[in-house]
Design a protein around this motif. Structure first.
Motif, PDB file in Angstrom:
ATOM      1  N   ILE A   1       4.786   2.235  57.025  1.00  0.00           N
ATOM      2  CA  ILE A   1       5.048   1.363  58.176  1.00  0.00           C
ATOM      3  C   ILE A   1       5.249  -0.077  57.712  1.00  0.00           C
ATOM      4  CG2 ILE A   1       3.995   0.355  60.240  1.00  0.00           C
ATOM      5  CD1 ILE A   1       2.691   3.087  60.750  1.00  0.00           C
ATOM      6  N   GLU A   2       4.371  -0.549  56.841  1.00  0.00           N
ATOM      7  CA  GLU A   2       4.492  -1.925  56.339  1.00  0.00           C
ATOM      8  C   GLU A   2       5.795  -2.108  55.569  1.00  0.00           C
ATOM      9  OE1 GLU A   2       1.037  -2.810  54.077  1.00  0.00           O
ATOM     10  OE2 GLU A   2      -0.241  -3.105  55.827  1.00  0.00           O
ATOM     11  N   LEU A   3       6.192  -1.058  54.829  1.00  0.00           N
ATOM     12  CA  LEU A   3       7.401  -1.158  54.012  1.00  0.00           C
ATOM     13  C   LEU A   3       8.655  -1.256  54.863  1.00  0.00           C
ATOM     14  CD1 LEU A   3       8.585  -1.096  51.151  1.00  0.00           C
ATOM     15  CD2 LEU A   3       8.650   1.399  51.327  1.00  0.00           C
ATOM     16  N   VAL A   4       8.725  -0.423  55.921  1.00  0.00           N
ATOM     17  CA  VAL A   4       9.967  -0.353  56.698  1.00  0.00           C
ATOM     18  C   VAL A   4       9.997  -1.373  57.835  1.00  0.00           C
ATOM     19  CG1 VAL A   4       9.221   1.349  58.429  1.00  0.00           C
ATOM     20  CG2 VAL A   4      11.616   1.305  57.667  1.00  0.00           C
ATOM     21  N   ALA A   5       8.846  -1.892  58.222  1.00  0.00           N
ATOM     22  CA  ALA A   5       8.788  -2.761  59.404  1.00  0.00           C
ATOM     23  C   ALA A   5       9.689  -3.980  59.273  1.00  0.00           C
ATOM     24  CB  ALA A   5       7.347  -3.189  59.676  1.00  0.00           C
ATOM     25  N   GLY A   6       9.704  -4.591  58.107  1.00  0.00           N
ATOM     26  CA  GLY A   6      10.476  -5.817  57.942  1.00  0.00           C
ATOM     27  C   GLY A   6      11.962  -5.616  57.762  1.00  0.00           C
ATOM     28  N   SER A   7      12.403  -4.365  57.712  1.00  0.00           N
ATOM     29  CA  SER A   7      13.820  -4.076  57.534  1.00  0.00           C
ATOM     30  C   SER A   7      14.493  -3.881  58.885  1.00  0.00           C
ATOM     31  CB  SER A   7      13.998  -2.820  56.678  1.00  0.00           C
ATOM     32  OG  SER A   7      13.684  -1.655  57.437  1.00  0.00           O
ATOM     33  N   GLU A   8      15.797  -3.611  58.841  1.00  0.00           N
ATOM     34  CA  GLU A   8      16.554  -3.326  60.060  1.00  0.00           C
ATOM     35  C   GLU A   8      16.916  -1.851  60.152  1.00  0.00           C
ATOM     36  OE1 GLU A   8      17.605  -5.407  62.771  1.00  0.00           O
ATOM     37  OE2 GLU A   8      15.927  -6.489  61.888  1.00  0.00           O
ATOM     38  N   LEU A   9      16.348  -1.012  59.279  1.00  0.00           N
ATOM     39  CA  LEU A   9      16.691   0.405  59.258  1.00  0.00           C
ATOM     40  C   LEU A   9      16.221   1.105  60.534  1.00  0.00           C
ATOM     41  CD1 LEU A   9      15.753   1.434  55.595  1.00  0.00           C
ATOM     42  CD2 LEU A   9      18.034   0.943  56.527  1.00  0.00           C
ATOM     43  N   SER A  10      17.018   2.070  60.993  1.00  0.00           N
ATOM     44  CA  SER A  10      16.561   2.954  62.066  1.00  0.00           C
ATOM     45  C   SER A  10      15.471   3.854  61.508  1.00  0.00           C
ATOM     46  CB  SER A  10      17.720   3.814  62.590  1.00  0.00           C
ATOM     47  OG  SER A  10      18.736   3.009  63.135  1.00  0.00           O
ATOM     48  N   VAL A  11      14.478   4.150  62.336  1.00  0.00           N
ATOM     49  CA  VAL A  11      13.337   4.950  61.889  1.00  0.00           C
ATOM     50  C   VAL A  11      13.228   6.180  62.779  1.00  0.00           C
ATOM     51  CG1 VAL A  11      10.851   4.989  61.478  1.00  0.00           C
ATOM     52  CG2 VAL A  11      12.139   2.884  61.096  1.00  0.00           C
ATOM     53  N   LEU A  12      13.058   7.340  62.162  1.00  0.00           N
ATOM     54  CA  LEU A  12      12.816   8.577  62.887  1.00  0.00           C
ATOM     55  C   LEU A  12      11.380   9.011  62.625  1.00  0.00           C
ATOM     56  CD1 LEU A  12      13.682  10.992  64.594  1.00  0.00           C
ATOM     57  CD2 LEU A  12      14.516  12.077  62.499  1.00  0.00           C
ATOM     58  N   ILE A  13      10.576   9.029  63.677  1.00  0.00           N
ATOM     59  CA  ILE A  13       9.163   9.407  63.578  1.00  0.00           C
ATOM     60  C   ILE A  13       9.018  10.840  64.066  1.00  0.00           C
ATOM     61  CG2 ILE A  13       6.815   8.817  64.264  1.00  0.00           C
ATOM     62  CD1 ILE A  13       7.926   6.026  65.045  1.00  0.00           C
TER      63      ILE A  13
ATOM     64  N   ALA B   1       5.501   3.597  66.400  1.00  0.00           N
ATOM     65  CA  ALA B   1       6.660   2.781  66.771  1.00  0.00           C
ATOM     66  C   ALA B   1       6.240   1.355  67.124  1.00  0.00           C
ATOM     67  CB  ALA B   1       7.388   3.432  67.948  1.00  0.00           C
ATOM     68  N   GLU B   2       5.138   1.215  67.858  1.00  0.00           N
ATOM     69  CA  GLU B   2       4.651  -0.119  68.212  1.00  0.00           C
ATOM     70  C   GLU B   2       4.250  -0.908  66.974  1.00  0.00           C
ATOM     71  OE1 GLU B   2       1.487   0.576  70.915  1.00  0.00           O
ATOM     72  OE2 GLU B   2       2.786   1.099  72.600  1.00  0.00           O
ATOM     73  N   ALA B   3       3.643  -0.218  65.999  1.00  0.00           N
ATOM     74  CA  ALA B   3       3.237  -0.904  64.770  1.00  0.00           C
ATOM     75  C   ALA B   3       4.452  -1.377  63.975  1.00  0.00           C
ATOM     76  CB  ALA B   3       2.372   0.034  63.919  1.00  0.00           C
ATOM     77  N   ILE B   4       5.506  -0.571  63.947  1.00  0.00           N
ATOM     78  CA  ILE B   4       6.728  -0.972  63.245  1.00  0.00           C
ATOM     79  C   ILE B   4       7.336  -2.203  63.920  1.00  0.00           C
ATOM     80  CG2 ILE B   4       9.082  -0.271  62.664  1.00  0.00           C
ATOM     81  CD1 ILE B   4       8.020   2.606  62.458  1.00  0.00           C
ATOM     82  N   HIS B   5       7.408  -2.172  65.239  1.00  0.00           N
ATOM     83  CA  HIS B   5       7.961  -3.325  65.962  1.00  0.00           C
ATOM     84  C   HIS B   5       7.086  -4.565  65.750  1.00  0.00           C
ATOM     85  CE1 HIS B   5       9.933  -5.653  69.076  1.00  0.00           C
ATOM     86  NE2 HIS B   5       8.761  -5.855  69.658  1.00  0.00           N
ATOM     87  N   ALA B   6       5.760  -4.369  65.761  1.00  0.00           N
ATOM     88  CA  ALA B   6       4.840  -5.507  65.608  1.00  0.00           C
ATOM     89  C   ALA B   6       4.985  -6.175  64.250  1.00  0.00           C
ATOM     90  CB  ALA B   6       3.398  -5.042  65.808  1.00  0.00           C
ATOM     91  N   GLY B   7       5.358  -5.412  63.233  1.00  0.00           N
ATOM     92  CA  GLY B   7       5.505  -5.976  61.913  1.00  0.00           C
ATOM     93  C   GLY B   7       6.919  -6.396  61.575  1.00  0.00           C
ATOM     94  N   SER B   8       7.818  -6.369  62.546  1.00  0.00           N
ATOM     95  CA  SER B   8       9.233  -6.662  62.289  1.00  0.00           C
ATOM     96  C   SER B   8       9.582  -8.099  62.679  1.00  0.00           C
ATOM     97  CB  SER B   8      10.119  -5.701  63.088  1.00  0.00           C
ATOM     98  OG  SER B   8      10.145  -6.066  64.457  1.00  0.00           O
TER      99      SER B   8
END
Length: 541
Positions: free
Chosen positions: A215-227, A239-246
C-alpha cells in the motif's frame, strides 16, 4: 512498594538505562525498541503491567504492552471516555493515583494471568513530550496497593524522557529505510487535518505487513490498483488507505458498489446524464467520474459491470474523456481508479465475462488482501479493537476475552473474515451483558459466549457447494409424502440461505459461490421465498 525498597540507586538506574542507549544505536526497529523499554522499566520498577501509548486524534493507541492481554494492542482508548488517561495527559509530569481512586482504570480485566474481576490497585503514569508537545503516555500498573513511591515517580520521568528519545530515533530510522513511507505519513497527516479519520487497517502478521508495504509503495503513484480478496476482508479499507497516502488526498474519494446497481442505471451512475436521457431524468446530473475529478474513484465488485459498460469505462480510463448519457458533449476528467472484487478476474476473462483489455487496465498494480484465517494472532488485535468499540457503544465499563475465548478465536476458520468477527463480537457482548441483572464493570467473554463450536471453520465451503447434499455430508431427511420437486426446492432454499448468510447477504458473492449468475440468484430466491436482505422478505433488484 515493598518496605525493603525505599529508593533507587544511581547504579540501578544506570544498569537499566545503559542497554537501551546501546539498542538505540543498533538500528533496531521501533517496535523492538519499545518492547525492550517496557521490559527494562518493569525490571527497575517491579509491577504487573506496563504500556507505551501514542496520542492521536483524541485517542491513545497502544504501541507496546508488557503484562497486558495481547488484544490490548488493537484497542483505541478515547480520552473523553477514560478519565485516568485524561488526568495523566494533563498532569505535566509523573502522577500516581491513590489505591482507592474512584476513577475507572482502562486496564481493568486486561492484566495477564489474572482470573475474575480484579481491579488494578496502584497506577502511575507519565506523559511523553516530543518537541514541547505531548506525544503519548507511559503507564505502570500493579495489583498490590502502595507498590510505587515518590522515588519511583522520578525514575518513571527518566524513562519517559528516554522513551521520547527512542521515539525520535525510531522515526529517523524509518525515514532512512523507507522514503515512500515518509511521504505517505505526510499525506496521511494532511488528510487527518482535512477530514474525519477513517477506520484503520489493524494487524501485525507477516501477511498484513506485506500488504501494508505494498500500500505504501503504490499509494504515491498514479497506477490503477486492483484489490482482490474474499468477502469481508476489508478491501474498501485498503482502498481508503491507498487514497490517504496519495497526492490526491486533498480531493475526494468517491465509491460505487457495482453489484448494487441495476444494469439500466450503471452508465448514469458512472458517467452522469442530461435531462430527458431516459424516463425519470428530470435534469442534468454528473456521474461518479465527474464527482471524483482530481481524486480517486473506487469501484467495488467491478466484475459485475456489464460488458458494454466495460468498453465505455475503458475509453474514459484511456482518454480521460466521457460523455454524459444522452449528450454529445465531452467532459475531461482526471481520476485515479481503484477497483475491488471477490472474484478471480483472470478467470472471469477466460469465461468471457470480463474484457481482457479492461482487466489489464484495472490491474496495473494488483493487491490481494489476506483472509483472516491466514493472519494468525491478528484476530486478537482486531478483537480488542471491536471490543473497545462495543464497550463505548453499550456503556460497559470494560470488556475482555478470557483464555478460552482467545483460543477459540485463534482456532476458528473465519469464512466471513473481519466482518464476521466484528458482528460476532457485537452479538457476544450483547448476550454476555444480558446474563447479568446488574451491568458489570468488567465483562469477561468466554468461549461459550462466542458460540463458535456451532459454526465450523469450513462453513463457507458447505455454502459454496452448488450440489444438494446436506451441509454435514449426510442425507437430508424430508417429511413423508413430500414430492421430489418439493424436496429439491427445500434443499435449494437451504443452500441459497446459507450462501447469502455466509457472504453477508452480498448477492454477487453468494451467486458466485453457488455457481449462478447474480440475476439468476435473485430470480431463484424470489421463487423460493428466500430473503435477499437480513430481516426482510424476498425482493428483486
Amino acid at each position: 512498594m515493598t518496605p525493603d525498597r525505599v529508593t533507587l540507586t544511581a547504579d540501578e538506574l544506570l544498569e537499566s538505562v545503559a542497554p537501551l542507549v546501546a539498542d538505540m544505536g543498533a538500528g533496531l526497529p521501533g517496535e523492538e525498541l519499545y518492547r525492550r523499554l517496557l521490559q527494562s522499566l518493569r525490571v527497575l520498577l517491579p509491577c504487573d503491567a506496563a504500556a507505551l501509548l501514542r496520542l492521536e486524534d483524541g485517542s491513545l493507541l497502544p504501541l507496546a504492552v508488557d503484562g497486558l492481554s495481547r488484544d490490548t494492542l488493537g484497542r483505541r482508548f478515547r480520552i473523553a471516555e477514560h478519565p485516568r488517561f485524561a488526568a495523566l495527559l494533563g498532569a505535566g509530569g509523573p502522577l500516581r493515583f491513590p489505591s482507592d481512586s474512584p476513577l475507572p482504570d482502562p486496564y481493568d480485566g486486561l492484566v495477564e494471568g489474572v482470573h475474575g474481576d480484579l481491579d488494578v490497585h496502584d497506577c502511575v503514569g507519565c506523559p511523553i513530550q516530543l518537541n514541547q508537545r505531548i506525544w503519548g503516555l507511559l503507564t505502570l500498573d500493579a495489583l498490590q496497593p502502595d507498590r510505587f513511591s515518590l522515588a519511583d515517580l522520578a525514575a518513571l520521568q527518566l524513562f519517559a524522557n528516554l522513551a521520547a528519545a527512542i521515539v525520535t530515533v525510531a522515526g529517523r530510522i524509518e525515514q532512512l529505510e523507507n522514503r515512500v513511507a515518509l511521504e505517505s505519513l505526510r499525506a496521511e497527516g494532511f488528510r487527518l487535518a482535512a477530514a474525519p479519520r477513517a477506520r484503520e487497517l489493524i494487524g501485525r502478521s507477516a501477511a498484513m505487513r506485506r500488504l501494508l508495504a505494498d500500500i505504501e509503495l503504490v499509494a504515491g503513484s498514479e497506477l490503477s490498483v486492483l484489490i482482490q480478496g474474499e468477502t469481508g476482508v476489508g478491501k474498501e479499507l485498503v482502498a481508503e488507505a491507498i487514497h490517504a497516502g496519495s497526492p490526491r488526498v486533498a480531493r475526494p474519494m468517491i465509491s460505487l458498489n457495482c453489484a448494487a446497481l441495476p444494469e439500466t442505471l450503471v452508465e448514469s451512475e458512472l458517467f452522469g446524464h442530461v435531462r430527458g436521457a431516459f424516463t425519470g431524468a428530470a435534469g442534468d446530473r454528473p456521474g461518479k467520474f465527474e464527482l471524483a475529478d482530481g481524486g480517486t474513484l473506487f469501484l467495488d465488485e467491478v466484475g459485475e459491470l456489464p460488458l458494454p459498460v466495460q468498453a465505455k469505462l475503458l475509453r474514459v480510463l484511456q482518454s480521460g474523456q466521457l460523455q454524459r448519457l444522452g449528450s454529445d458533449r465531452e467532459h475531461r476528467v482526471d481520476v485515479r481508479l481503484i477497483a475491488a472484487s471477490n472474484r478471480d478476474l483472470a478467470e472471469e476473462v477466460k469465461a468471457g465475462r470480463l474484457r481482457a483489455d479492461f482487466y489489464h487496465r484495472l490491474s496495473a498494480y494488483p493487491l490481494r488482501v489476506p483472509p483472516l484465517r491466514d493472519r494468525g494472532r491478528d484476530v486478537l488485535l482486531l478483537s480488542g479493537f471491536f471490543l473497545e468499540e462495543n464497550r463505548s457503544r453499550l456503556g460497559i465499563g470494560a470488556a475482555r476475552l478470557d483464555a478460552s475465548a482467545q483460543a477459540a478465536l485463534l482456532a476458528y476458520g473465519w469464512p466471513g473474515n473481519v466482518r464476521e468477527l466484528e458482528h460476532l463480537l457485537g452479538r457476544s457482548v450483547l448476550k454476555a451483558r444480558a446474563r447479568h441483572p446488574q451491568r458489570p464493570r468488567i465483562l469477561s467473554l468466554g468461549a461459550e459466549d462466542l458460540e463458535l463450536e456451532a459454526q465450523p471453520a469450513d462453513a463457507s465451503s458447505a455454502a459454496a457447494s452448488p450440489g444438494l447434499a446436506a451441509p454435514d455430508g449426510g442425507a437430508v431427511r424430508r417429511p413423508a409424502g413430500e414430492s421430489l420437486q418439493e424436496a429439491v426446492d427445500a434443499l435449494k432454499r437451504e443452500r441459497v440461505r446459507a450462501a447469502l448468510a455466509a457472504h453477508g447477504f452480498n448477492r454477487a458473492a453468494a451467486a458466485q459461490a453457488l455457481g449462478l449468475d447474480r440475476a439468476n440468484l435473485i430470480r431463484l430466491a424470489k421463487r423460493l421465498g428466500v430473503a435477499l436482505e437480513p430481516g426482510k422478505g424476498p425482493r428483486a433488484g
